[in-house]
Scaffold this motif. Structure first.
Motif, short mmCIF file in Angstrom:
data_model
loop_
_atom_site.label_atom_id
_atom_site.label_comp_id
_atom_site.label_asym_id
_atom_site.label_seq_id
_atom_site.Cartn_x
_atom_site.Cartn_y
_atom_site.Cartn_z
N GLU A 142 0.57 -0.93 -0.12
CA GLU A 142 0.05 0.19 0.06
C GLU A 142 1.00 1.16 0.03
O GLU A 142 0.33 2.47 -0.12
CB GLU A 142 -0.93 0.12 0.96
N ASN A 143 2.02 1.12 0.25
CA ASN A 143 3.02 2.43 -0.03
C ASN A 143 3.18 2.90 -1.67
O ASN A 143 2.96 2.24 -2.18
CB ASN A 143 4.48 1.97 0.47
N ALA A 144 2.96 4.30 -1.33
CA ALA A 144 2.95 5.01 -2.74
C ALA A 144 4.50 4.61 -3.39
O ALA A 144 5.48 4.71 -2.77
CB ALA A 144 2.68 6.31 -2.35
N PRO A 145 4.22 4.39 -4.58
CA PRO A 145 3.13 4.51 -5.37
C PRO A 145 2.47 2.87 -5.52
O PRO A 145 3.28 1.94 -5.76
CB PRO A 145 3.52 4.67 -6.98
N ASN A 146 1.30 3.00 -5.12
CA ASN A 146 0.63 1.69 -4.94
C ASN A 146 0.34 1.06 -6.22
O ASN A 146 -0.30 1.48 -7.17
CB ASN A 146 -0.81 1.90 -4.16
N PRO A 147 1.04 -0.25 -6.38
CA PRO A 147 0.83 -0.86 -7.79
C PRO A 147 -0.71 -1.14 -8.11
O PRO A 147 -0.90 -1.34 -9.34
CB PRO A 147 1.87 -2.12 -7.59
N ILE A 148 -1.24 -1.41 -7.28
CA ILE A 148 -2.89 -1.73 -7.72
C ILE A 148 -3.38 -0.33 -8.21
O ILE A 148 -4.15 -0.60 -9.06
CB ILE A 148 -3.86 -2.12 -6.34
N LYS A 149 -3.01 0.60 -7.62
CA LYS A 149 -3.76 1.91 -8.56
C LYS A 149 -3.11 2.12 -9.86
O LYS A 149 -3.68 2.30 -10.78
CB LYS A 149 -3.15 3.17 -7.35
N THR A 150 -1.77 1.78 -9.87
CA THR A 150 -1.13 1.86 -11.22
C THR A 150 -1.77 0.74 -12.28
O THR A 150 -2.05 1.10 -13.21
CB THR A 150 0.32 1.32 -11.18
N TYR A 151 -2.13 -0.39 -11.78
CA TYR A 151 -2.71 -1.21 -12.36
C TYR A 151 -4.01 -0.78 -12.95
O TYR A 151 -4.35 -0.92 -14.25
CB TYR A 151 -3.08 -2.53 -11.51
N LEU A 152 -4.82 -0.25 -12.22
CA LEU A 152 -6.20 0.39 -12.53
C LEU A 152 -6.16 1.63 -13.68
O LEU A 152 -6.93 1.37 -14.43
CB LEU A 152 -7.06 1.09 -11.27
#
Length: 424
Positions: free
Chosen positions: A386-396
């Motif tokens: 969950e630390n920035a940059p969160n890879p799940i956000k990048t995926y979305l």
């Protein structure tokens, strides 16, 4: 409940080793009743905003009457609590009972800081909601007790919906999309959904019955290539297409409630407390705000949601194990658990207590989703993800910008796996 409480719910942190202290011969005698505990003092840590004044006063009175012991309550600030608690659990006199985030529980349990509570579960937890209790169970053992929870709902503008001819909140996903189409036809933004509102995406994966990680030998690795994850991503993309929100920002950049406050957006998906943020930005919006459960495929099964919340745990190093369990019996009784739900509007640990939420529109909208909810992976290794940059956000963002879910997964899984292998 203070707004920063829900904002902090579900935040997991990096953990360092905890060495349990104390020995059996230093712990309480285990006798029950006022005679067995008389003269002892139990230390209880809870977070700022978790314990309404009258609720705490009533709980303290009941505890002291039933046990003959004293309750020493110490309110804690969210800022820095992980390190403070980690340090305290490694010392000789830790807090006996303490509040802990549900997604943090696994990390503390695996470092040895939490006492097992299997006997407490058998005694008072037979009807705890399975989804709410899941975060308290690690490797098949009960290491905490579910306390209170919250999840996302749809906050909508009543006037925008009415002007679009929508007379009742949608109950199914198909009805939701139909409502958004009607709002779009009227020239308004149907929904504000930033590309990286990843907790809603987590809810969609839960609704699909998917897991974000999987075991590969003795290691946890990315499971983003799972077709169920891809289906959740496609559902997110379909909904986000109704929004003008940026695809590379989350719900706090800018604050989605501030956008909604302008009165030109039909709805957004968020926590109930975000209504206060909108009202602060535009007091006139207060009369327009309504709430409904995030619709799922069918009316009888709402969409999956991320369940943020808190558990109560007993320190392994506490010398007052039996007194601590007695405190939990009282604090988690229907009387006090129900009262907390009523005054704070939080989801209680058993469905039978949801009657305490009647009259609270946010809680009434959130409650139906609770038994279909879940969390991020309940493993200590997840904290680094969950630390920035969160890879799940990048995926979305990659999916929303045109990549297939499979290609987006390939883009981020190297970083995701690297973080899952970091030492805790």
């Amino acid at each position: 409940m203070k707004r920063k409480l829900i904002a902090a719910i579900g935040v997991a942190g990096m953990m360092v080793g905890i060495v349990a202290c104390g020995s059996d011969d230093k712990k309480d005698s285990g006798k029950s009743g006022a005679d067995g505990f008389k003269g002892q003092t139990l230390t209880f840590w809870a977070m700022d905003g978790s314990t309404p004044d009258q609720w705490l006063k009533d709980l303290t009175a009941d505890f002291e009457k039933q046990t003959g012991a004293k309750l020493k309550f110490e309110e804690q600030a969210w800022n820095g609590i992980q390190q403070k608690l980690t340090t305290s659990l490694s010392e000789e006199n830790p807090p006996d009972v303490f509040e802990i985030g549900n997604t943090q529980t696994a990390a503390y349990a695996k470092t040895g800081g939490l006492a097992e509570l299997d006997d407490l579960k058998k005694g008072i937890g037979a009807d705890w909601s399975e989804t709410l209790n899941k975060a308290s169970v690690i490797d098949g053992k009960q290491f905490a007790a579910p306390w209170y929870f919250a999840n996302r709902v749809v906050l909508y503008n009543k006037t925008v919906f009415k002007e679009a001819g929508i007379t009742a909140p949608p109950k199914t996903r198909a009805e939701f999309y139909a409502a958004l189409d009607k709002i779009k036809a009227k020239g308004k933004e149907p929904i504000y959904l930033p590309g990286q509102n990843w907790y809603h995406f987590v809810g969609l994966t839960i609704g699909q019955g998917a897991e974000l990680v999987k075991k590969d030998g003795d290691k946890w690795v990315s499971n983003l290539a799972d077709p169920k994850i891809a289906a959740a991503a496609e559902e997110y993309k379909k909904l986000q297409a109704y929004s003008k929100a940026p695809k590379d920002k989350d719900e706090a950049t800018p604050q989605q409630a501030d956008i909604f406050a302008k009165g030109k957006t039909g709805a957004f998906i968020g926590m109930g407390w975000e209504a206060a943020t909108a009202i602060k930005a535009n007091p006139a919006i207060e009369k327009e705000i309504g709430y409904f459960t995030i619709p799922g495929e069918t009316a009888d099964k709402p969409e999956g949601v991320f369940l943020g919340g808190s558990n109560l745990a007993v320190a392994q190093g506490s010398k007052k194990q039996e007194l601590a369990k007695k405190f939990l019996e009282i604090a988690l009784s229907d009387k006090h658990e129900g009262a907390l739900a009523k005054v704070s509007g939080v989801i209680p640990n058993k469905e039978s207590l949801n009657t305490n939420l009647v009259g609270n529109p946010v809680a009434e909208a959130a409650a139906p989703s609770a038994k279909f909810g879940g969390t991020t992976p309940l493993i200590a290794e997840w904290a680094a993800v969950e630390n920035a940059p969160n890879p799940i956000k990048t995926y979305l963002t990659a999916v929303l910008n045109g990549k297939s879910p499979a290609d987006a997964a390939k883009q981020v899984e190297g970083e995701l796996n690297k973080r899952l292998q970091q030492k805790q």
